[in-house]
Design a protein around this motif. Structure first.
Motif, PDB file in Angstrom:
ATOM      1  N   ASP A   3       0.987  -1.047   0.072  1.00 33.80           N
ATOM      2  CA  ASP A   3       0.020   0.052   0.006  1.00 33.80           C
ATOM      3  C   ASP A   3       0.839   1.233  -0.052  1.00 33.80           C
ATOM      4  O   ASP A   3       1.158   1.704   1.162  1.00 33.80           O
ATOM      5  CB  ASP A   3      -0.884   0.007   1.416  1.00 33.80           C
ATOM      6  N   SER A   4       1.250   1.575  -1.267  1.00 33.77           N
ATOM      7  CA  SER A   4       2.203   2.667  -1.338  1.00 33.77           C
ATOM      8  C   SER A   4       1.247   4.236  -1.091  1.00 33.77           C
ATOM      9  O   SER A   4       0.262   4.141  -1.557  1.00 33.77           O
ATOM     10  CB  SER A   4       2.939   2.801  -2.667  1.00 33.77           C
ATOM     11  N   MET A   5       1.937   5.089  -0.317  1.00 32.89           N
ATOM     12  CA  MET A   5       1.232   6.326  -0.046  1.00 32.89           C
ATOM     13  C   MET A   5       2.301   7.520   0.167  1.00 32.89           C
ATOM     14  O   MET A   5       3.444   7.019   0.789  1.00 32.89           O
ATOM     15  CB  MET A   5       0.216   6.186   1.028  1.00 32.89           C
ATOM     16  N   LEU A   6       1.961   8.680   0.093  1.00 35.08           N
ATOM     17  CA  LEU A   6       2.643   9.767   0.308  1.00 35.08           C
ATOM     18  C   LEU A   6       2.081  10.144   1.556  1.00 35.08           C
ATOM     19  O   LEU A   6       1.071  10.498   1.799  1.00 35.08           O
ATOM     20  CB  LEU A   6       2.847  10.897  -0.773  1.00 35.08           C
ATOM     21  N   LEU A   7       3.218  10.473   2.765  1.00 33.77           N
ATOM     22  CA  LEU A   7       2.682  11.036   4.008  1.00 33.77           C
ATOM     23  C   LEU A   7       2.559  12.517   3.711  1.00 33.77           C
ATOM     24  O   LEU A   7       3.080  13.158   2.773  1.00 33.77           O
ATOM     25  CB  LEU A   7       3.744  10.914   5.016  1.00 33.77           C
ATOM     26  N   GLY A   8       1.998  13.433   4.899  1.00 34.86           N
ATOM     27  CA  GLY A   8       1.683  14.690   4.565  1.00 34.86           C
ATOM     28  C   GLY A   8       3.039  15.471   4.552  1.00 34.86           C
ATOM     29  O   GLY A   8       2.926  16.677   4.299  1.00 34.86           O
ATOM     30  N   SER A   9       4.247  14.960   4.804  1.00 34.62           N
ATOM     31  CA  SER A   9       5.332  15.676   4.912  1.00 34.62           C
ATOM     32  C   SER A   9       6.121  15.592   3.332  1.00 34.62           C
ATOM     33  O   SER A   9       6.088  14.332   2.796  1.00 34.62           O
ATOM     34  CB  SER A   9       6.378  15.228   5.776  1.00 34.62           C
ATOM     35  N   GLU A  10       6.696  16.603   3.108  1.00 34.64           N
ATOM     36  CA  GLU A  10       7.537  16.422   1.719  1.00 34.64           C
ATOM     37  C   GLU A  10       8.873  15.478   1.964  1.00 34.64           C
ATOM     38  O   GLU A  10       9.362  15.294   2.830  1.00 34.64           O
ATOM     39  CB  GLU A  10       8.051  17.875   1.473  1.00 34.64           C
ATOM     40  N   GLY A  11       8.944  14.814   0.898  1.00 30.75           N
ATOM     41  CA  GLY A  11      10.210  13.909   0.971  1.00 30.75           C
ATOM     42  C   GLY A  11       9.824  12.665   1.551  1.00 30.75           C
ATOM     43  O   GLY A  11      11.042  11.868   1.835  1.00 30.75           O
ATOM     44  N   ILE A  12       8.760  12.095   1.538  1.00 35.46           N
ATOM     45  CA  ILE A  12       8.454  10.874   2.412  1.00 35.46           C
ATOM     46  C   ILE A  12       7.643   9.919   1.658  1.00 35.46           C
ATOM     47  O   ILE A  12       6.446  10.399   1.027  1.00 35.46           O
ATOM     48  CB  ILE A  12       7.919  10.986   3.618  1.00 35.46           C
ATOM     49  N   LYS A  13       7.892   8.674   1.370  1.00 34.71           N
ATOM     50  CA  LYS A  13       6.928   7.893   0.816  1.00 34.71           C
ATOM     51  C   LYS A  13       6.827   6.646   1.502  1.00 34.71           C
ATOM     52  O   LYS A  13       8.003   5.914   2.089  1.00 34.71           O
ATOM     53  CB  LYS A  13       7.586   7.486  -0.756  1.00 34.71           C
ATOM     54  N   LYS A  14       5.554   5.916   2.182  1.00 36.53           N
ATOM     55  CA  LYS A  14       5.412   4.943   2.805  1.00 36.53           C
ATOM     56  C   LYS A  14       4.819   3.749   2.036  1.00 36.53           C
ATOM     57  O   LYS A  14       3.949   4.051   1.104  1.00 36.53           O
ATOM     58  CB  LYS A  14       4.488   5.185   3.792  1.00 36.53           C
ATOM     59  N   THR A  15       5.351   2.553   2.186  1.00 30.86           N
ATOM     60  CA  THR A  15       4.896   1.393   1.580  1.00 30.86           C
ATOM     61  C   THR A  15       4.464   0.427   2.748  1.00 30.86           C
ATOM     62  O   THR A  15       5.438   0.113   3.604  1.00 30.86           O
ATOM     63  CB  THR A  15       5.867   0.616   0.712  1.00 30.86           C
ATOM     64  N   ILE A  16       3.253   0.132   3.136  1.00 29.58           N
ATOM     65  CA  ILE A  16       2.941  -0.854   4.180  1.00 29.58           C
ATOM     66  C   ILE A  16       3.212  -2.294   3.756  1.00 29.58           C
ATOM     67  O   ILE A  16       2.870  -2.723   2.523  1.00 29.58           O
ATOM     68  CB  ILE A  16       1.481  -0.770   4.605  1.00 29.58           C
ATOM     69  N   LEU A  17       4.301  -2.881   4.344  1.00 30.14           N
ATOM     70  CA  LEU A  17       4.683  -4.460   4.157  1.00 30.14           C
ATOM     71  C   LEU A  17       3.893  -5.511   4.739  1.00 30.14           C
ATOM     72  O   LEU A  17       3.714  -6.372   4.327  1.00 30.14           O
ATOM     73  CB  LEU A  17       6.206  -4.801   4.466  1.00 30.14           C
ATOM     74  N   HIS A  18       3.502  -5.139   6.054  1.00 34.21           N
ATOM     75  CA  HIS A  18       2.629  -5.879   6.953  1.00 34.21           C
ATOM     76  C   HIS A  18       1.579  -5.048   7.711  1.00 34.21           C
ATOM     77  O   HIS A  18       2.053  -4.122   8.384  1.00 34.21           O
ATOM     78  CB  HIS A  18       3.398  -7.028   7.845  1.00 34.21           C
ATOM     79  N   GLY A  19       0.297  -5.375   7.491  1.00 33.79           N
ATOM     80  CA  GLY A  19      -0.780  -4.745   8.300  1.00 33.79           C
ATOM     81  C   GLY A  19      -0.808  -4.936   9.442  1.00 33.79           C
ATOM     82  O   GLY A  19      -0.362  -6.041  10.027  1.00 33.79           O
ATOM     83  N   GLY A  20      -0.966  -3.848  10.573  1.00 32.96           N
ATOM     84  CA  GLY A  20      -0.899  -3.768  12.000  1.00 32.96           C
ATOM     85  C   GLY A  20      -2.411  -4.095  12.360  1.00 32.96           C
ATOM     86  O   GLY A  20      -3.361  -4.489  11.671  1.00 32.96           O
ATOM     87  N   THR A  21      -2.695  -4.159  13.818  1.00 39.07           N
ATOM     88  CA  THR A  21      -3.919  -4.431  14.054  1.00 39.07           C
ATOM     89  C   THR A  21      -4.481  -3.124  15.051  1.00 39.07           C
ATOM     90  O   THR A  21      -3.669  -2.483  15.388  1.00 39.07           O
ATOM     91  CB  THR A  21      -3.939  -5.568  15.038  1.00 39.07           C
ATOM     92  N   GLY A  22      -5.703  -2.798  15.070  1.00 35.30           N
ATOM     93  CA  GLY A  22      -6.417  -2.013  15.959  1.00 35.30           C
ATOM     94  C   GLY A  22      -6.340  -0.674  15.384  1.00 35.30           C
ATOM     95  O   GLY A  22      -5.998  -0.580  14.063  1.00 35.30           O
ATOM     96  N   ASP A  23      -6.668   0.380  15.918  1.00 34.69           N
ATOM     97  CA  ASP A  23      -6.685   1.752  15.626  1.00 34.69           C
ATOM     98  C   ASP A  23      -5.109   2.118  15.574  1.00 34.69           C
ATOM     99  O   ASP A  23      -4.361   1.621  16.668  1.00 34.69           O
ATOM    100  CB  ASP A  23      -7.618   2.505  16.248  1.00 34.69           C
TER     101      ASP A  23
END
Length: 358
Positions: A3-23
């Protein structure tokens, strides 16, 4: 899950490798976050720089505690418990990573993350970046690069859910802890529990040094903290004398003297340490400096000099006895017979050897 996504900060890209639990947990100021991390270069090999799982200990930071790599707070705050995510971060976020990595590696090696006992002048600090003690970090410091951070969030503890150690305190809390730790150290010292006293003094010094790094060098707030740290360091050195760690005592007192040449107690303790390791000239010089700075110390210095005279006489006699024993060991005629014939036209004398070193 990818699940590739850009965070609200400039110069950061996040890719979820394993989903977590809960909120997503509450990452409030004072919350302690425990996580594993792996840092990699953005090269074809994804070269690993650091890996907490290889070390065997997860990382812990406290939210709002001015952790040097503050971007990690933002990255972690986007995660759920048990989640594993990869973050690509541009160099605007990674420039201080080599300094953070050095501290983490020192902890893993059983060393202090900050060299609280090392005092260097401003000129030395200007050039301190030339080497961090690790070649790969030196290279990364000279040429900052984007990095991948693979983070695994293990738990988030709210401030009321854990006992806060000194490293987890705010600056205000650290300064409040210093007199408490100082008093505990003094109590242990009076009881002859020197190792425990040293630990308390050391904790107090680290608290001060962490706060001091945020002040401008040699200005009034910085100097007040420096004076507090020096007092505790000298107490630490008194403990070192009791446990016979004389060379370490000389090192710490010399650091203080080099920065603050008017501290009488530093000269006095260094003189006592020099005396214990047979550095007669250095001890006499330091005792002389003590009298120059504080003539009221005359009685104490006179007493120590008397001890020094006795110790040096005993040492000289001991050395003479050792020399005689070495000279006369074996066949008393062997040394004479082993010598070549003395030419009649010359007179040969044997010069006594210098006193063997300690």
């Amino acid at each position: 899950m990818q699940d590739s996504m850009l965070l609200g900060s400039e110069g950061i890209k996040k890719t979820i490798l394993h989903g977590g639990t809960g909120d997503i947990p509450k990452f409030i100021t004072g919350a302690k976050v425990t996580f594993h991390f792996r840092t990699q270069l953005c090269d074809d090999e994804r070269t690993v720089i650091d890996d907490s799982k290889v070390v065997g200990t997860p990382m812990e930071i406290v939210i709002g505690n001015m952790f040097k790599l503050d971007i990690w707070e933002s990255l972690l705050s986007s995660m759920r418990i048990g989640e594993v995510a990869e973050f690509w971060c541009d160099i605007i976020h990674t420039g201080v990573y080599p300094l953070v990595s050095k501290s983490m590696r020192r902890i893993a090696e059983g060393k202090d993350p900050v060299d609280w006992h090392i005092h260097t002048c401003g000129m030395a600090n200007m050039f301190a970046y030339h080497s961090l003690g690790y070649d790969d970090l030196d290279e990364l410091m000279k040429e900052p690069k984007p990095l991948y951070f693979v983070l695994e969030l293990i738990r988030v503890q709210q401030p009321s859910e854990y006992n806060r150690e000194s490293w987890a305190l705010s600056d205000e809390e650290r300064l409040k802890a210093v007199p408490v730790l100082h008093g505990q150290g003094n109590k242990f010292y009076k009881q002859g529990r020197y190792q425990e006293a040293m630990q308390k003094y050391k904790e107090a010094i680290i608290c001060i040094k962490n706060v001091q790094t945020k002040e401008k060098s040699w200005e009034v707030p910085w100097l007040k903290l420096e004076k507090m740290a020096n007092t505790l360091t000298l107490n630490y050195c008194q403990c070192l004398l009791h446990i016979e760690e004389y060379y370490e005592a000389i090192e710490h007192t010399s650091d203080i003297i080099n920065q603050h040449p008017g501290v009488v107690k530093a000269f006095y303790l260094r003189a006592k340490a020099h005396m214990e390791v047979w550095n007669e000239a250095e001890a006499r010089q330091d005792f002389s400096r003590v009298l120059d700075l504080d003539p009221g110390m005359k009685k104490a210095v006179k007493k120590e000099l008397a001890k020094l005279n006795v110790r040096m006489e005993e040492k000289n006699q001991e050395d003479k006895n050792k020399y005689k024993a070495q000279f006369h060991s074996g066949n008393p005629h062997s040394s004479r017979s082993a010598l070549p014939p003395t030419p009649p036209q010359h007179q040969v004398t044997m010069a006594s050897s210098s006193r063997p070193g300690k």
